[in-house]
Write an enzyme that holds these catalytic residues in place. Structure first.
Site, PDB file in Angstrom:
ATOM      1  N   CYS A   2      -7.018  -8.313  -3.147  1.00 30.58           N
ATOM      2  CA  CYS A   2      -8.365  -8.660  -2.686  1.00 30.58           C
ATOM      3  C   CYS A   2      -8.559  -8.367  -1.198  1.00 30.58           C
ATOM      4  O   CYS A   2      -7.597  -8.340  -0.435  1.00 30.58           O
ATOM      5  CB  CYS A   2      -8.619 -10.142  -2.889  1.00 30.58           C
ATOM      6  SG  CYS A   2      -8.337 -10.716  -4.547  1.00 30.58           S
ATOM      7  N   ARG A  27      -6.839  -0.896  -0.920  1.00 32.30           N
ATOM      8  CA  ARG A  27      -5.916  -1.962  -1.293  1.00 32.30           C
ATOM      9  C   ARG A  27      -5.905  -2.216  -2.798  1.00 32.30           C
ATOM     10  O   ARG A  27      -5.028  -2.900  -3.297  1.00 32.30           O
ATOM     11  CB  ARG A  27      -6.298  -3.259  -0.565  1.00 32.30           C
ATOM     12  CG  ARG A  27      -6.165  -3.149   0.938  1.00 32.30           C
ATOM     13  CD  ARG A  27      -6.743  -4.363   1.614  1.00 32.30           C
ATOM     14  NE  ARG A  27      -5.959  -5.539   1.343  1.00 32.30           N
ATOM     15  CZ  ARG A  27      -5.023  -6.018   2.149  1.00 32.30           C
ATOM     16  NH1 ARG A  27      -4.761  -5.414   3.270  1.00 32.30           N
ATOM     17  NH2 ARG A  27      -4.360  -7.099   1.838  1.00 32.30           N
ATOM     18  N   TRP A  74      -9.410  -8.490  -6.815  1.00 31.18           N
ATOM     19  CA  TRP A  74      -8.386  -7.975  -7.722  1.00 31.18           C
ATOM     20  C   TRP A  74      -8.055  -9.150  -8.632  1.00 31.18           C
ATOM     21  O   TRP A  74      -7.478 -10.138  -8.183  1.00 31.18           O
ATOM     22  CB  TRP A  74      -7.179  -7.522  -6.901  1.00 31.18           C
ATOM     23  CG  TRP A  74      -6.145  -6.763  -7.653  1.00 31.18           C
ATOM     24  CD1 TRP A  74      -6.172  -5.435  -7.970  1.00 31.18           C
ATOM     25  CD2 TRP A  74      -4.896  -7.266  -8.153  1.00 31.18           C
ATOM     26  NE1 TRP A  74      -5.026  -5.091  -8.647  1.00 31.18           N
ATOM     27  CE2 TRP A  74      -4.229  -6.190  -8.773  1.00 31.18           C
ATOM     28  CE3 TRP A  74      -4.284  -8.518  -8.151  1.00 31.18           C
ATOM     29  CZ2 TRP A  74      -2.985  -6.318  -9.371  1.00 31.18           C
ATOM     30  CZ3 TRP A  74      -3.044  -8.656  -8.745  1.00 31.18           C
ATOM     31  CH2 TRP A  74      -2.409  -7.563  -9.350  1.00 31.18           C
ATOM     32  N   ASN A  99      -8.901 -14.808  -0.959  1.00 32.67           N
ATOM     33  CA  ASN A  99      -7.769 -14.001  -1.439  1.00 32.67           C
ATOM     34  C   ASN A  99      -6.634 -14.965  -1.728  1.00 32.67           C
ATOM     35  O   ASN A  99      -6.423 -15.912  -0.977  1.00 32.67           O
ATOM     36  CB  ASN A  99      -7.264 -13.030  -0.358  1.00 32.67           C
ATOM     37  CG  ASN A  99      -8.271 -11.955  -0.039  1.00 32.67           C
ATOM     38  OD1 ASN A  99      -9.315 -11.872  -0.673  1.00 32.67           O
ATOM     39  ND2 ASN A  99      -7.948 -11.144   0.951  1.00 32.67           N
ATOM     40  N   GLY A 100      -5.856 -14.696  -2.764  1.00 32.33           N
ATOM     41  CA  GLY A 100      -4.712 -15.548  -3.059  1.00 32.33           C
ATOM     42  C   GLY A 100      -4.928 -16.330  -4.344  1.00 32.33           C
ATOM     43  O   GLY A 100      -5.814 -16.007  -5.146  1.00 32.33           O
ATOM     44  N   GLU A 486      13.142   7.552  -4.854  1.00 34.23           N
ATOM     45  CA  GLU A 486      11.840   7.529  -4.191  1.00 34.23           C
ATOM     46  C   GLU A 486      10.961   8.673  -4.718  1.00 34.23           C
ATOM     47  O   GLU A 486       9.761   8.488  -4.941  1.00 34.23           O
ATOM     48  CB  GLU A 486      12.044   7.611  -2.669  1.00 34.23           C
ATOM     49  CG  GLU A 486      10.794   7.696  -1.822  1.00 34.23           C
ATOM     50  CD  GLU A 486       9.804   6.546  -2.024  1.00 34.23           C
ATOM     51  OE1 GLU A 486      10.137   5.542  -2.653  1.00 34.23           O
ATOM     52  OE2 GLU A 486       8.662   6.698  -1.560  1.00 34.23           O
ATOM     53  N   LYS A 490       7.363   8.114  -6.564  1.00 30.03           N
ATOM     54  CA  LYS A 490       6.117   8.762  -6.131  1.00 30.03           C
ATOM     55  C   LYS A 490       5.465   9.476  -7.304  1.00 30.03           C
ATOM     56  O   LYS A 490       4.263   9.387  -7.509  1.00 30.03           O
ATOM     57  CB  LYS A 490       6.366   9.800  -5.023  1.00 30.03           C
ATOM     58  CG  LYS A 490       6.699   9.290  -3.659  1.00 30.03           C
ATOM     59  CD  LYS A 490       5.558   8.628  -2.914  1.00 30.03           C
ATOM     60  CE  LYS A 490       5.525   7.159  -3.164  1.00 30.03           C
ATOM     61  NZ  LYS A 490       6.270   6.298  -2.307  1.00 30.03           N
ATOM     62  N   GLU A 493       3.967   6.953  -9.783  1.00 31.19           N
ATOM     63  CA  GLU A 493       2.827   6.216  -9.227  1.00 31.19           C
ATOM     64  C   GLU A 493       1.534   7.015  -9.251  1.00 31.19           C
ATOM     65  O   GLU A 493       0.491   6.482  -9.583  1.00 31.19           O
ATOM     66  CB  GLU A 493       3.096   5.911  -7.749  1.00 31.19           C
ATOM     67  CG  GLU A 493       3.870   4.679  -7.479  1.00 31.19           C
ATOM     68  CD  GLU A 493       3.975   4.481  -5.988  1.00 31.19           C
ATOM     69  OE1 GLU A 493       3.476   3.473  -5.513  1.00 31.19           O
ATOM     70  OE2 GLU A 493       4.552   5.351  -5.289  1.00 31.19           O
ATOM     71  N   HIS A 509      27.064  10.207 -18.328  1.00 33.02           N
ATOM     72  CA  HIS A 509      27.306   8.900 -18.946  1.00 33.02           C
ATOM     73  C   HIS A 509      26.107   8.417 -19.759  1.00 33.02           C
ATOM     74  O   HIS A 509      26.017   7.244 -20.089  1.00 33.02           O
ATOM     75  CB  HIS A 509      27.677   7.869 -17.874  1.00 33.02           C
ATOM     76  CG  HIS A 509      28.937   8.228 -17.145  1.00 33.02           C
ATOM     77  ND1 HIS A 509      30.171   8.185 -17.731  1.00 33.02           N
ATOM     78  CD2 HIS A 509      29.143   8.701 -15.890  1.00 33.02           C
ATOM     79  CE1 HIS A 509      31.096   8.590 -16.874  1.00 33.02           C
ATOM     80  NE2 HIS A 509      30.485   8.912 -15.736  1.00 33.02           N
ATOM     81  N   LYS A 608      -2.277  -1.859  -2.627  1.00 35.23           N
ATOM     82  CA  LYS A 608      -1.507  -1.440  -1.460  1.00 35.23           C
ATOM     83  C   LYS A 608      -0.577  -2.534  -0.967  1.00 35.23           C
ATOM     84  O   LYS A 608       0.571  -2.300  -0.668  1.00 35.23           O
ATOM     85  CB  LYS A 608      -2.476  -1.022  -0.346  1.00 35.23           C
ATOM     86  CG  LYS A 608      -1.779  -0.533   0.919  1.00 35.23           C
ATOM     87  CD  LYS A 608      -1.068   0.784   0.669  1.00 35.23           C
ATOM     88  CE  LYS A 608      -0.246   1.244   1.856  1.00 35.23           C
ATOM     89  NZ  LYS A 608       0.742   2.265   1.450  1.00 35.23           N
TER      90      LYS A 608
HETATM   91  C1  F6R Z   1       5.233   2.621  -3.401  1.00 35.58           C
HETATM   92  C2  F6R Z   1       4.867   1.492  -2.569  1.00 35.58           C
HETATM   93  C3  F6R Z   1       5.411   0.154  -2.939  1.00 35.58           C
HETATM   94  C4  F6R Z   1       5.713  -0.648  -1.660  1.00 35.58           C
HETATM   95  C5  F6R Z   1       6.124  -2.082  -2.044  1.00 35.58           C
HETATM   96  C6  F6R Z   1       6.533  -2.885  -0.833  1.00 35.58           C
HETATM   97  O1  F6R Z   1       4.671   3.811  -2.943  1.00 35.58           O
HETATM   98  O2  F6R Z   1       4.127   1.625  -1.632  1.00 35.58           O
HETATM   99  O3  F6R Z   1       6.525   0.249  -3.758  1.00 35.58           O
HETATM  100  O4  F6R Z   1       6.738  -0.009  -0.970  1.00 35.58           O
HETATM  101  O5  F6R Z   1       5.059  -2.720  -2.690  1.00 35.58           O
HETATM  102  O6  F6R Z   1       5.512  -2.933   0.099  1.00 35.58           O
HETATM  103  P1  F6R Z   1       5.782  -3.326   1.615  1.00 35.58           P
HETATM  104  O7  F6R Z   1       6.611  -2.253   2.208  1.00 35.58           O
HETATM  105  O8  F6R Z   1       4.433  -3.441   2.228  1.00 35.58           O
HETATM  106  O9  F6R Z   1       6.520  -4.634   1.580  1.00 35.58           O
END
Ligand code: F6R
Length: 613
Positions: A2, A27, A74, A99-100, A486, A490, A493, A509, A608
């Site tokens: 949110c 976000r 959200w 928010n929350g 990673e 990506k 995602e 394995h 985000k």
């Molecule tokens: C993936 C991504 C998430 C964040 C995770 C932690 O692209 O962005 O996996 O890395 O949610 O977020 P932070 O770093 O803000 O604690």
């Protein structure tokens, strides 16, 4: 998750609130709304779906008012719908955005219903609106009403409240969710994220846990902690408003990938002397404290966790310090044994990730530590004033600037740089040959990353081989294993292709059974001590008819052949290779997602900053 924007000004605030909501879209959210107050009358517009849907409604029926609150929701309690969208009203007098999660909303709701209150929405937030309405009826003081209600609610919140009978006031509060105050000239603002307000100010107060703030014409900004007036520093935002726009780039993610050379240079700036890392970059007393460190525990989530995994290789090999790395959501519910003189390190772009923050609090609680506890806590973070940095003993800010694309890119590589600075600082052999060489290599990193970005064209071409695929396998060894993880994260995602990553030696394995012509296999092959081993693993893939895509050091003799495509990466010091090899994998996911036509910057189901558990 949110987003909140609120404004108290002498001009119409609809445009400011709407622009703020647009800046918070990254976000992740599912509905939006706005309420303004003018001459004691509250007016509201809400829409399910994107902010554009709210904008359409505002085009048809504009809101006129110089004080207002707005929100992107959200969904947590109650499905995404216009009725559940914020702001929520009570008695036509109170408007609130939140928010929350209010954990004890059910008993409070039952109490209000027993008293005749009829609820319009399924949300926990509406309960707070009604409680404030009742408290205000008793005190006729919005600040006192909000404070008394906060004392009754459990959970996490950032909120902003207006009342028709307090027509030139907004009261905000934060506990567990971020809220900043924007200080303007003759006008003041609240938001869950500084980016929302860069259109109107560059001066911010980062509220602390439990702070309550009142914006009013008479007093400007007043902050209260534990009911008493509190002083908070005003910070100037240094990255400019450009961070909030895509500029010449088609997506924020592409812009952020291309920013990596400059933000890495910024993360290094002022932190290196001629031949060594300046330990003071981590905070006052860091040098003396680092001399005592015998173990490191690293905690993070998602992409930040992958950065931690790379750091484990560095810390053990370069500094000889035993290191564990764990995802925060597991760590926080585990019995943790803390060896003597252990440094607890959290990694987080946002500094507000609920699990990481909870892990920090658990780590510093008596239950987790018995009598001994951690030597100290250190946060590596990208957002100044965030909860994680405030609650840690030491911090190092990455200088990635705001990251808008949901998929983390520049935040990850700046974390890696910060972790290399930590590794060198913990070695305790200040300015020796190895440190001098690595400091040199770090200085050359931005230029090397510029070269890596030149791979963009060939990678865009390569991405065509992936657009029709449903699965992909990423392989790496040593520090490149977390980079393979990673790369896979990506790709899933933003392109929604199922991707997995394995340490290449693990293939035989089990996962080798998956390899066939429909399973592209991507390998990262820098020129390091594991190269020959990796090459044998790649032969295992080829022998089973797998299609291989290898990102290899320019000196590695691998010749393209049927089912083997090789893209050369600029030669790099083996310790810094994880940083350089990340870029081609980011570009690959980006181009595959563009070909697939997905929402690159706001992939489905993701937010985000994950501020709920
Ligand atoms: C993936 C991504 C998430 C964040 C995770 C932690 O692209 O962005 O996996 O890395 O949610 O977020 P932070 O770093 O803000 O604690």
């Amino acid at each position: 998750m949110c987003g909140i924007v609120a404004a108290l000004a002498a001009r119409n605030v609809q445009g400011i609130l709407l622009e703020g909501l647009k800046r918070l879209e990254y976000r992740g959210y599912d509905s939006a709304g706005m309420a303004v107050l003018e001459n004691g009358v509250l007016e509201r517009q809400r829409a399910n779906g994107k902010v554009a849907a709210l904008e359409e409604k505002l085009d048809q029926h504009a809101l006129e008012g110089s004080i207002g609150i707005a929100h992107t929701r959200w969904a947590t309690h109650g499905k995404p719908s216009e009725v559940n969208a914020h702001p929520h009203l009570a008695g036509g007098r109170v408007a609130i955005v939140h928010n929350g999660i209010i954990e004890n909303f059910e008993p409070l709701k039952r109490e209000l219903e027993a008293d005749g209150v009829v609820f319009e929405s399924e949300t926990d937030t509406e309960v707070v609106a009604h409680l404030i309405d009742r408290a205000f009826a008793a005190s006729h003081d919005l600040l006192a009403a909000v404070q008394s209600v906060l004392a009754r609610i459990d959970g996490a919140y950032a909120l902003a409240v207006m009342h028709a009978d307090a027509p030139r006031e907004i009261v905000g509060a934060r506990k567990g969710s971020p809220l900043v105050v924007g200080a303007g000239i003759g006008e003041n603002f609240l938001a869950s994220d500084t980016l929302a307000l860069l259109q109107v100010t560059d001066r911010f107060v980062y509220l602390q846990e439990g702070d309550v703030v009142r914006l009013s014409d008479a007093q400007g900004i007043e902050i209260f902690a534990g009911g008493e007036p509190a002083e908070r520093e005003v910070h100037t935002f240094e990255h400019g408003d450009g961070a909030a726009s895509r500029g010449e780039y088609r997506h924020f993610m592409l812009k952020e990938i291309h920013e990596q050379p400059s933000v890495i240079a910024a993360t290094l700036a002022g932190r290196l002397s001629g031949s060594h890392v300046l330990e003071s970059s981590f905070g006052v007393g860091a040098r003396a404290l680092f001399e005592r460190v015998r173990q490191v525990h690293i905690i993070a989530c998602g992409t930040s966790y992958h950065a931690g995994m790379v750091a484990r290789y560095w810390l053990e090999k370069l500094a000889g310090i035993p290191t564990t790395v764990e995802v925060a959501s597991e760590y926080r519910y585990r019995e943790v044994v803390v060896p003597e003189d252990t440094l607890f390190v959290t990694l987080s772009q946002s500094g507000e990730t609920a699990d990481t923050l909870a892990a920090l609090r658990y780590a510093t609680s008596r239950e987790a530590n018995g009598a001994r506890g951690y030597l100290a806590t250190l946060a590596i973070c990208n957002v100044p004033g965030s909860s994680l940095t405030r609650e840690s003993d030491l911090s190092l800010m990455t200088q990635a600037g705001p990251e808008i694309g949901v998929a983390s890119t520049k935040a990850f590589t700046t974390q890696l740089v910060a972790l290399m600075l930590l590794t060198l600082s913990l070695r305790g052999t200040r300015g020796d040959e190895r440190e001098t060489a690595l400091v040199q290599a770090l200085r050359g990193l931005p230029a090397l990353l510029e070269q890596a970005l030149e791979m963009d064209g060939p990678i865009a071409e390569l991405s065509e081989a992936f657009a029709e695929k449903h699965h992909a396998l990423f392989l790496g060894r040593g520090t490149q294993f977390p980079i393979a993880l990673e790369g896979a994260l990506k790709l899933k995602e933003i392109s929604y292709i199922h991707a997995e990553a394995y340490p290449a030696g693990e293939l035989k394995h089990g996962p080798l059974a998956l390899v066939d012509a429909d399973m592209p296999v991507i390998a990262v092959a820098p020129n390091d001590e594991l190269l020959e081993k990796l090459k044998s693993n790649l032969q295992e893939v080829r022998a089973r008819g797998g299609e291989l895509f290898v990102f290899a050091d320019e000196s590695v003799a691998l010749t393209a052949a049927d089912n083997l495509r090789v893209l050369h990466v600029p030669a790099v010091d083996e310790y810094l290779a994880p940083i350089v090899y990340t870029l081609p994998l980011q570009l690959l996911s980006y181009h595959v997602a563009v070909l697939k036509g997905t929402d690159v910057d706001q992939p489905r189901n993701l937010a985000k900053s994950v501020t709920v558990e």
